[in-house]
Design a protein around this motif. Structure first.
Motif, short mmCIF file in Angstrom:
data_model
loop_
_atom_site.label_atom_id
_atom_site.label_comp_id
_atom_site.label_asym_id
_atom_site.label_seq_id
_atom_site.Cartn_x
_atom_site.Cartn_y
_atom_site.Cartn_z
N GLN A 16 8.77 24.22 7.81
CA GLN A 16 8.63 24.80 9.15
C GLN A 16 7.78 24.16 10.07
N ARG A 17 6.50 23.67 9.43
CA ARG A 17 5.52 23.08 10.32
C ARG A 17 5.76 21.89 10.67
N VAL A 18 6.64 21.23 10.02
CA VAL A 18 7.09 19.84 10.17
C VAL A 18 8.11 19.72 11.33
N ARG A 19 9.10 20.81 11.14
CA ARG A 19 10.10 21.17 12.14
C ARG A 19 9.54 21.40 13.54
N ASP A 74 6.77 20.52 14.89
CA ASP A 74 5.91 19.50 15.35
C ASP A 74 6.86 18.26 15.80
N THR A 75 7.77 18.25 15.26
CA THR A 75 8.85 17.14 15.54
C THR A 75 10.00 17.12 16.33
N GLN A 76 10.83 18.62 16.37
CA GLN A 76 11.98 18.78 16.84
C GLN A 76 12.15 18.39 18.15
N ASP A 77 11.38 18.15 19.07
CA ASP A 77 11.63 17.68 20.47
C ASP A 77 10.88 16.14 20.80
N LYS A 78 10.57 15.62 19.42
CA LYS A 78 10.09 14.37 19.85
C LYS A 78 10.81 13.17 19.02
N LEU A 79 11.88 13.47 18.49
CA LEU A 79 12.64 12.34 17.67
C LEU A 79 14.03 12.95 17.85
N ASP A 80 15.09 11.77 17.75
CA ASP A 80 16.40 11.87 17.78
C ASP A 80 17.02 12.35 16.66
N ILE A 81 16.64 13.69 16.21
CA ILE A 81 17.12 14.19 14.61
C ILE A 81 17.29 15.73 15.10
N GLU A 82 18.09 16.27 14.12
CA GLU A 82 18.39 17.68 14.31
C GLU A 82 17.95 18.56 12.93
N PHE A 83 17.91 19.89 12.88
CA PHE A 83 17.39 20.32 11.70
C PHE A 83 18.43 21.45 11.41
N VAL A 143 12.81 26.00 4.68
CA VAL A 143 13.25 24.89 4.31
C VAL A 143 14.41 24.16 5.42
N TYR A 144 14.15 23.12 5.76
CA TYR A 144 15.14 22.48 6.87
C TYR A 144 15.42 21.26 6.46
N ARG A 145 16.69 21.12 6.39
CA ARG A 145 17.32 19.73 6.15
C ARG A 145 17.60 18.98 7.63
#
Length: 586
Positions: free
Chosen positions: A139-142, A144-153, A170-172
Motif C-alpha cells: 500500500q505504501r508503494v501505491r 507514493d506512485t499512483q498519481d506520478k506514473l501511467d499505471i493503475e492498481f 497487496v496491489y497488482r
C-alpha cells in the motif's frame, strides 16, 4: 569497520525472479541459462542502473535491488516487464522467461553491503504473489506512485504473509497503455470464460446473488466435455473492472467471453448476457431475460444451453439436456446456500473459526427448507473435513468427525448421483480409511461425469494410491483452467513430485503453495521433508519450526501419518524419512 556498521534507513526494495524456473531448467537447462543471462545483461541490469538502483544480490533466477526512490523502482519494474513482452514476442510459450516483481517501501537494515528486515521480506512475499509478467506492491508503494506514473492498481485485499506479523494490503499493477502480455495458446476445443455478472440492484447485499448466477453458468458449461471452461477464480478476477474483452481472452487463453448483469427487485429478476468472440471483439449472441423470480432456474439453464449450442455444434442431445447441478426448488434455500458459499470462501482465506461456523449456519438454514439439496451436504462435509485436518477446534483428528464427513458426502451423492464434487469429497475422505479401491472409484466417477472437473482432491487420491504422475496432470489442469489458482493445486503438484523423488520440482511447487497460504501446516511439513532430501538442513529445520509454530501438537505418527494415507509402504517410508531428517517429532 565503518563499511560493516549496521545501519537502518527507509528504502524501496525490488525483488524479481523467473516464474516456473525449475520447469524451464528441467526442459532445457543450458538454453534457459543462456536466455536468462541474456535478459539480465541486455535488459534488467541496464534498467536497474538507468533508474538509480543498487543491485544487492543476483543469484540463480532472482535479483534483489534497493532504490532510494519508490517512483524510480516502479519505473524500473514497468520498463522491465514491458521490455520482456517485446523480447518474448517470437518465443514459444513453453520457453518464455517471464519475471515476477514485488516492490515494497519500508525500513531496512544494511550491513556489509547487504540489506535485511521486514522491508525486504515483504517485497519477497509480494513477488511470490505475482502472476508471470506481473508486478505486486504494498500500500505504501501505491500511495507514493499512483498519481506520478501511467499505471493503475488493482486492490487484491489483505494477505497474511509468511513471517510478517500484520496483514499486508497487496496491489497488482496494470501498465496503462503497455502492450498486452503474450497470449496464452488457445485450446484445441472451443473455450469460454464467464465473467462475474454485474449487480445492477441498489442493494449491495445482492452481490452474492449476481455472483451465484455467474457461478452456476460456469458449472453448467463445465460438464460439457467438448468445452474448455475457465474456472470461477480466474474469470472473477476481472470483477468490478472495465476491461477490454479481447485482452481478457488473451490473458485467460479463451476464444469466447460471456459477460452480463443481474437486476433483482421484489419478485422479479432481469438477467442480460452477451457472448463475445474475444479474438475479434464481435458479439456472437445477446439476450435479456425478465421474468418472475420462481423461473430463474429455467433462465439459467436456457443461458447455458444457448452458449453451448453456439460453441459446440455436435454436443450429444442427451448430454445437452442433462444438468450437472440443479438448484433446489425453493428459492430461499438457494439464497442460504449462496450465503454459505460466500462465508466458505472467506474462511478459506482467513482460517477464522467464526467464518466456518457461519458457513455451517447458512447450510443448516438451507437444508431446513430443502432437505434434499445435495450441494449443501457436499459443502457441509468439507467444513467437517477441514476441521478434522487442522487444529481449529475439538474436531481435530476425531474419528467421529471423519465418519461424519464421509456420511455427508454419501448423502450428497444419494440426493444427486451426478454431482462430481460430491464424489471428489467422498474419495478425499475415505482415502483416510485406507479404502483405496473405493476412493479411486469415486475419483474416476467424478471424471466420468465431467472430464473438465480438475480438482486438487482428485490429485491427492491418485498420488495416495501410487499414481503421482496422474496427480500432477490433474493439478496442472486445474492450474490451466484457473491461471490464478488457489494454493492447493501447486501443493498437490509438489507432493506428487516428492513421491517421484523429483525434489527440485517439489521444492518449487511447495514454495509457491506456502507463499499463497503461509498458515497451512502441511505445506510446510512437505517442504521440510523436501529440503531434508536435498541436504538443505538449515532450510528443512526452518520449515519444521513453522509446522510446530502452527501446530505445537504436530507429530509424524500422531498427525502426518493420520492424514497422509499412502497405499505403497515405500511411499510412506519415504515421507517419514524426509520428515525425520527435517527434525520433526516422531
Amino acid at each position: 569497520m565503518a563499511a560493516d556498521r549496521v545501519e537502518r534507513r527507509l528504502s524501496a526494495v525490488f525483488v524479481a525472479d523467473v516464474a516456473g524456473y525449475s520447469r524451464l531448467m528441467g526442459a532445457d537447462e543450458e538454453g534457459t541459462h543462456a536466455r536468462l543471462n541474456e535478459h539480465l545483461s541486455a535488459l534488467l541490469h541496464p534498467e536497474i542502473e538507468k533508474h538509480g538502483g543498487r543491485l544487492i544480490r543476483s543469484a540463480g533466477d532472482g535479483v534483489l535491488v534497493e532504490f532510494a526512490s519508490v517512483v524510480s523502482a516502479m519505473r524500473c519494474a514497468v520498463a522491465i516487464q514491458r521490455g520482456m513482452i517485446t523480447r518474448n514476442t517470437d518465443v514459444r510459450i513453453e520457453k518464455r522467461i517471464e519475471f515476477r516483481i514485488g516492490i515494497n517501501a519500508g525500513d531496512i537494515i544494511t550491513e556489509g553491503g547487504d540489506i535485511f528486515g521486514d522491508g525486504v521480506n515483504v517485497a519477497a512475499r509480494l513477488e511470490a504473489l505475482c502472476e508471470p509478467g506481473g508486478i505486486c506492491v504494498s500500500q505504501r508503494v501505491r500511495e507514493d506512485t499512483q498519481d506520478k506514473l501511467d499505471i493503475e492498481f488493482e486492490d487484491s485485499g489483505e494477505h497474511q504473509l509468511k513471517n510478517i506479523a500484520r496483514p499486508v494490503r497487496v496491489y497488482r499493477v496494470s501498465f496503462g497503455n503497455a502492450p498486452a502480455r503474450p497470449a496464452l495458446a488457445l485450446p484445441d476445443k472451443p473455450s469460454v470464460a464467464v465473467l462475474a455478472f454485474e449487480n445492477m440492484s441498489r442493494d449491495s447485499e445482492q452481490e452474492y446473488f449476481a455472483d451465484g448466477i455467474s457461478e452456476d453458468i460456469i458449472t453448467e458449461l463445465s460438464r460439457f466435455s467438448d468445452l474448455f471452461v475457465i474456472a470461477r477464480n480466474s474469470s472473477f478476477r476481472y470483477k468490478g473492472r472495465a476491461v477490454d474483452l479481447r485482452q481478457v481472452g488473451r490473458e485467460l487463453g479463451v476464444r469466447y467471453v460471456l459477460e452480463g448483469s443481474v437486476r433483482r427487485g421484489n419478485d422479479r429478476v432481469r438477467i442480460t448476457a452477451q457472448l463475445i468472440d474475444a479474438a475479434s471483439g464481435v458479439h456472437r449472441w445477446a439476450e435479456r431475460y425478465d421474468q418472475k423470480l420462481k423461473d430463474v432456474f429455467a433462465i439459467q439453464d436456457d443461458v447455458a444451453r444457448t452458449i453451448a449450442a453456439i460453441l459446440v455444434a455436435h454436443v450429444n442431445m442427451a448430454e445437452a439436456e442433462r444438468t450437472l447441478l440443479k438448484p433446489p426448488a425453493t428459492w430461499q434455500a438457494y439464497d442460504h446456500y449462496m450465503r454459505a458459499a460466500a462465508a466458505w470462501i472467506s474462511f478459506q482465506s482467513s482460517w477464522q473459526m467464526a467464518e466456518l461456523l457461519r458457513t455451517r449456519g447458512h447450510l443448516a438454514d438451507s437444508l431446513a427448507i430443502d432437505p434434499k439439496y445435495a450441494r449443501c451436504y457436499t459443502m457441509l462435509a468439507s467444513t467437517h473435513r477441514v476441521a478434522w485436518l487442522n487444529p481449529l477446534n475439538d474436531e481435530y483428528l476425531s474419528p467421529t468427525i471423519l465418519d461424519l464427513a464421509i456420511k455427508l458426502a454419501r448423502t450428497a451423492i444419494a440426493h444427486n448421483p451426478g454431482l462430481p464434487e460430491a464424489y471428489a469429497e467422498l474419495g478425499y475422505n475415505i482415502i483416510r480409511k485406507r479404502d483405496f479401491d473405493a476412493a479411486t472409484g469415486a475419483a474416476e466417477r467424478a471424471l466420468a461425469l465431467n472430464p473438465n472437473f480438475a480438482d486438487y482432491r482428485l490429485a491427492q487420491i491418485f498420488y495416495s494410491v501410487g499414481d503421482p504422475t496422474r496427480a500432477i496432470a490433474i493439478a496442472k489442469l486445474q492450474m490451466r483452467l484457473d491461471p490464478f489458482h488457489p494454493h492447493f493445486a501447486p501443493l498437490m503438484v509438489g507432493v506428487a513430485h516428492y513421491h517421484l523423488k523429483e525434489y527440485h520440482d517439489a521444492q518449487h511447487w511447495l514454495t509457491e503453495a506456502i507463499g499463497r497460504a503461509p498458515n497451512h501446516q502441511y505445506g510446510h511439513a512437505f517442504l521440510a521433508a523436501t529440503y531434508a532430501q536435498l541436504g538443505r538442513m538449515e532450510d528443512a529445520r526452518a520449515e519444521a519450526n513453522e509446522v510446530l509454530r502452527l501446530n505445537p501438537r504436530y507429530s509424524i505418527s500422531g498427525t502426518q501419518q493420520q492424514v497422509s494415507i499412502l497405499k505403497r509402504a515405500e511411499d510412506l517410508e519415504h515421507l517419514v524419512d524426509g520428515l525425520r531428517k527435517a527434525g520433526l517429532p516422531a
